[in-house]
Design a protein around this motif. Structure first.
Motif, PDB file in Angstrom:
ATOM      1  N   MET A 101       0.906  -1.249   0.168  1.00  0.00           N
ATOM      2  CA  MET A 101       0.044  -0.167   0.175  1.00  0.00           C
ATOM      3  C   MET A 101       0.900   1.146   0.015  1.00  0.00           C
ATOM      4  O   MET A 101       0.213   2.304  -0.407  1.00  0.00           O
ATOM      5  N   ARG A 102       1.981   1.179   0.665  1.00  0.00           N
ATOM      6  CA  ARG A 102       2.869   2.359   0.550  1.00  0.00           C
ATOM      7  C   ARG A 102       3.076   3.309  -0.762  1.00  0.00           C
ATOM      8  O   ARG A 102       2.944   4.640  -0.369  1.00  0.00           O
ATOM      9  N   PRO A 103       3.066   2.523  -1.891  1.00  0.00           N
ATOM     10  CA  PRO A 103       3.215   3.608  -2.877  1.00  0.00           C
ATOM     11  C   PRO A 103       2.207   4.531  -3.048  1.00  0.00           C
ATOM     12  O   PRO A 103       2.141   5.542  -3.828  1.00  0.00           O
ATOM     13  N   LYS A 104       1.031   4.001  -2.672  1.00  0.00           N
ATOM     14  CA  LYS A 104      -0.425   4.611  -3.104  1.00  0.00           C
ATOM     15  C   LYS A 104      -0.452   5.837  -1.912  1.00  0.00           C
ATOM     16  O   LYS A 104      -1.381   7.049  -2.092  1.00  0.00           O
ATOM     17  N   MET A 105       0.418   6.169  -0.899  1.00  0.00           N
ATOM     18  CA  MET A 105       0.404   7.054   0.036  1.00  0.00           C
ATOM     19  C   MET A 105       1.745   7.775   0.230  1.00  0.00           C
ATOM     20  O   MET A 105       2.650   7.017   0.716  1.00  0.00           O
ATOM     21  N   GLN A 106       1.937   9.042   0.044  1.00  0.00           N
ATOM     22  CA  GLN A 106       3.162   9.714   0.053  1.00  0.00           C
ATOM     23  C   GLN A 106       3.292  10.848   0.899  1.00  0.00           C
ATOM     24  O   GLN A 106       2.178  11.405   1.128  1.00  0.00           O
ATOM     25  N   ILE A 107       4.414  11.415   1.246  1.00  0.00           N
ATOM     26  CA  ILE A 107       4.340  12.531   2.040  1.00  0.00           C
ATOM     27  C   ILE A 107       5.763  13.465   1.523  1.00  0.00           C
ATOM     28  O   ILE A 107       6.437  12.932   0.958  1.00  0.00           O
ATOM     29  N   VAL A 108       5.437  14.921   1.325  1.00  0.00           N
ATOM     30  CA  VAL A 108       6.202  15.737   1.196  1.00  0.00           C
ATOM     31  C   VAL A 108       6.504  16.538   2.284  1.00  0.00           C
ATOM     32  O   VAL A 108       5.774  17.239   2.827  1.00  0.00           O
ATOM     33  N   PHE A 109       7.804  16.543   2.786  1.00  0.00           N
ATOM     34  CA  PHE A 109       8.164  16.918   4.216  1.00  0.00           C
ATOM     35  C   PHE A 109       8.489  18.601   4.226  1.00  0.00           C
ATOM     36  O   PHE A 109       8.487  19.034   3.018  1.00  0.00           O
ATOM     37  N   GLN A 110       8.557  19.090   5.378  1.00  0.00           N
ATOM     38  CA  GLN A 110       8.587  20.522   5.392  1.00  0.00           C
ATOM     39  C   GLN A 110       9.807  21.112   5.020  1.00  0.00           C
ATOM     40  O   GLN A 110      10.061  22.094   4.258  1.00  0.00           O
ATOM     41  N   ASP A 111      10.948  20.282   5.389  1.00  0.00           N
ATOM     42  CA  ASP A 111      12.296  20.753   5.398  1.00  0.00           C
ATOM     43  C   ASP A 111      13.028  20.253   3.993  1.00  0.00           C
ATOM     44  O   ASP A 111      13.318  19.245   4.273  1.00  0.00           O
ATOM     45  N   PRO A 112      13.216  20.750   3.101  1.00  0.00           N
ATOM     46  CA  PRO A 112      13.511  20.336   1.839  1.00  0.00           C
ATOM     47  C   PRO A 112      15.230  20.014   2.084  1.00  0.00           C
ATOM     48  O   PRO A 112      15.842  19.207   1.186  1.00  0.00           O
ATOM     49  N   TYR A 113      15.796  20.519   3.174  1.00  0.00           N
ATOM     50  CA  TYR A 113      17.308  20.349   3.497  1.00  0.00           C
ATOM     51  C   TYR A 113      17.593  19.152   4.076  1.00  0.00           C
ATOM     52  O   TYR A 113      18.635  18.507   3.735  1.00  0.00           O
ATOM     53  N   SER A 114      16.719  18.744   5.223  1.00  0.00           N
ATOM     54  CA  SER A 114      17.066  17.527   5.744  1.00  0.00           C
ATOM     55  C   SER A 114      16.491  16.386   5.199  1.00  0.00           C
ATOM     56  O   SER A 114      16.516  15.132   5.837  1.00  0.00           O
ATOM     57  N   SER A 115      15.330  16.477   4.522  1.00  0.00           N
ATOM     58  CA  SER A 115      14.585  15.302   4.051  1.00  0.00           C
ATOM     59  C   SER A 115      15.177  14.625   2.791  1.00  0.00           C
ATOM     60  O   SER A 115      14.506  13.654   2.350  1.00  0.00           O
ATOM     61  N   LEU A 116      16.302  15.047   2.311  1.00  0.00           N
ATOM     62  CA  LEU A 116      17.047  14.396   1.051  1.00  0.00           C
ATOM     63  C   LEU A 116      18.286  13.909   1.563  1.00  0.00           C
ATOM     64  O   LEU A 116      18.904  14.667   2.388  1.00  0.00           O
ATOM     65  N   SER A 117      18.865  12.743   1.364  1.00  0.00           N
ATOM     66  CA  SER A 117      20.117  12.091   1.635  1.00  0.00           C
ATOM     67  C   SER A 117      21.000  12.822   1.028  1.00  0.00           C
ATOM     68  O   SER A 117      21.085  12.998  -0.356  1.00  0.00           O
ATOM     69  N   PRO A 118      22.393  13.435   1.373  1.00  0.00           N
ATOM     70  CA  PRO A 118      23.278  14.253   1.057  1.00  0.00           C
ATOM     71  C   PRO A 118      24.176  13.248   0.319  1.00  0.00           C
ATOM     72  O   PRO A 118      24.985  13.666  -0.428  1.00  0.00           O
ATOM     73  N   ARG A 119      24.083  11.912   0.665  1.00  0.00           N
ATOM     74  CA  ARG A 119      25.148  10.892   0.003  1.00  0.00           C
ATOM     75  C   ARG A 119      24.601  10.212  -1.422  1.00  0.00           C
ATOM     76  O   ARG A 119      25.284   9.394  -2.061  1.00  0.00           O
ATOM     77  N   LEU A 120      23.258  10.643  -1.760  1.00  0.00           N
ATOM     78  CA  LEU A 120      22.756  10.158  -3.112  1.00  0.00           C
ATOM     79  C   LEU A 120      22.424  11.220  -3.934  1.00  0.00           C
ATOM     80  O   LEU A 120      22.114  12.297  -3.725  1.00  0.00           O
ATOM     81  N   PRO A 121      22.791  10.795  -5.484  1.00  0.00           N
ATOM     82  CA  PRO A 121      22.517  11.823  -6.550  1.00  0.00           C
ATOM     83  C   PRO A 121      20.789  12.081  -6.567  1.00  0.00           C
ATOM     84  O   PRO A 121      20.302  10.984  -6.235  1.00  0.00           O
ATOM     85  N   VAL A 122      20.570  12.977  -7.048  1.00  0.00           N
ATOM     86  CA  VAL A 122      19.006  13.208  -7.680  1.00  0.00           C
ATOM     87  C   VAL A 122      18.339  11.925  -8.255  1.00  0.00           C
ATOM     88  O   VAL A 122      17.366  11.441  -7.766  1.00  0.00           O
ATOM     89  N   GLY A 123      18.964  11.587  -9.156  1.00  0.00           N
ATOM     90  CA  GLY A 123      18.303  10.426  -9.615  1.00  0.00           C
ATOM     91  C   GLY A 123      18.241   8.944  -8.883  1.00  0.00           C
ATOM     92  O   GLY A 123      17.193   8.415  -9.105  1.00  0.00           O
ATOM     93  N   GLU A 124      18.951   8.918  -8.066  1.00  0.00           N
ATOM     94  CA  GLU A 124      18.973   7.775  -7.269  1.00  0.00           C
ATOM     95  C   GLU A 124      18.039   8.037  -5.889  1.00  0.00           C
ATOM     96  O   GLU A 124      17.149   7.391  -5.640  1.00  0.00           O
TER      97      GLU A 124
END
Length: 361
Positions: A101-124
């Motif tokens: 069911m997880r793909p059907k419900m997603q979230i966009v977090f408040q802080d775009p700086y801490s919610s993205l892994s700094p170790r992965l490129p955007v495509g990944e």
């Protein structure tokens, strides 16, 4: 047969149904680790969202908006209540069923700086969950990620770059692309524009509206910015200290707020006219602790319209007018007023204070 068909159509009209949702966080003693109380972050919230529409959820900081959104997605377990997504009870699903069911419900977090892994490129970052849930076959993976990025206003050559190379608005587009890549039905937008400049906010809001139109998405939009909520939402719910105090269509609630708290909240909306007189309602006192909320109506300690019944009986969730719900003793019908008076008399009879002392308290 026709009645059952009408009922089915009505049920299918709503993608999300939240019924009396409760989320309490236990307070542990420092030595024996016993539960000595609870932080009542979400305390009996109910609402529905139609397919393809947006519900705005507003209120002061600490009122339980984000906790409500996260609990709906089962990012944390409920204390009680029911959450139905497409007719399925989220909390009744097994671990394997929830994973599907997880793909059907997603979230966009408040802080775009801490919610993205700094170790992965955007495509990944965008494609990690796509690969995990087998959304597309491996040979189509790269083209699929490119299409998702382009839809969200991200050029293909961003794929190999890292989050620290982007501005706040671009990072939030990456967060939106990550959610969109899983082809969700429902997205919780947890204050997605609060960390961005005003001009960038407009771009992100327009992007969300365009994606909703193109893909039929349903949003729960959590925000402090009432002007943004008015612009993007079809319906609006107002929370105070873990409880929903008012809910209606956007136009109806902004033109005719009923609850005293909603009136005070909406009076803070700035008017872009230097000559306009703003009738600002200043609330007295501070927000009570959610670990020890006031008895009766939670807002009575700050409300100018407070009556005796407000101190003892919690207000009922009533439909004051068609589609306009409010929890306030000012709008009780005869039956609700009688129940509230009975509760008031019962509570007063339990009190060790005299009538005069109770009035002072």
């Amino acid at each position: 047969m026709s009645d059952s068909k009408v009922m089915t159509d009505t049920e299918n009209e709503y993608l999300l149904e939240v019924n009396n949702l409760v989320k309490w966080f236990p307070i542990k003693s420092s030595f024996f680790k016993q539960t000595i109380g609870n932080v009542k972050a979400v305390d009996g919230v109910s609402f529905k969202i139609r397919r393809g529409e947006t519900m705005g959820l507003v209120g002061e900081s600490g009122c339980g908006k984000s906790t409500c959104g996260r609990t709906i997605l089962r990012l944390q377990e409920k204390t009680s209540g029911e959450v139905l997504l497409g007719g399925q009870d989220i909390f009744a699903l097994s671990k394997e069923e929830l994973r599907k069911m997880r793909p059907k419900m997603q979230i966009v977090f408040q802080d775009p700086y801490s919610s993205l892994s700094p170790r992965l490129p955007v495509g990944e970052i965008i494609g990690e969950a796509v690969r995990e849930h087998n959304i597309v076959s491996p040979d189509k993976f790269d083209d699929y990620i490119t299409r998702v990025m382009e839809v969200c206003g991200l050029p293909e050559y961003y794929k190999d770059r890292y989050p620290h190379e982007f501005s706040g608005g671009q990072r939030q587009r990456i967060c939106i692309a990550r959610a969109l890549a899983l082809s969700p039905d429902f997205i919780v937008c947890d204050e997605p524009v609060s960390a961005l400049d005003v001009s960038i906010q407009a771009q992100i809001i327009n992007l969300l509206k365009q994606l909703q139109k193109d893909f039929g998405l349903t949003y729960l939009f959590i925000s402090h910015d009432l002007s943004v909520v008015e612009h993007i939402s079809d319906t609006v719910g107002v929370m105070y200290l873990g409880s929903m105090v008012e809910y209606a269509e956007t136009e109806k609630i902004f033109s005719n707020p009923l609850n005293p708290y909603t009136k005070a909240l909406f009076s803070a909306i700035p008017i872009p006219d230097p000559d306009a007189k703003i009738n600002r309602i200043i609330l007295k006192g501070s927000i009570p602790s959610p670990a020890n909320p006031p008895k009766g109506c939670k807002f009575h300690t700050r409300c100018e319209s407070c009556m005796e019944v407000c101190r003892y009986a919690p207000p009922e969730w009533l439909e004051v007018e068609n589609g306009h719900f409010c929890a306030c003793h000012l709008y009780n019908d005869e039956a609700a007023q009688k129940r509230a008076e009975d509760i008031t008399q019962l509570e007063k009879s339990k009190s060790p204070y005299t009538a005069a002392e109770q009035k002072e308290v």
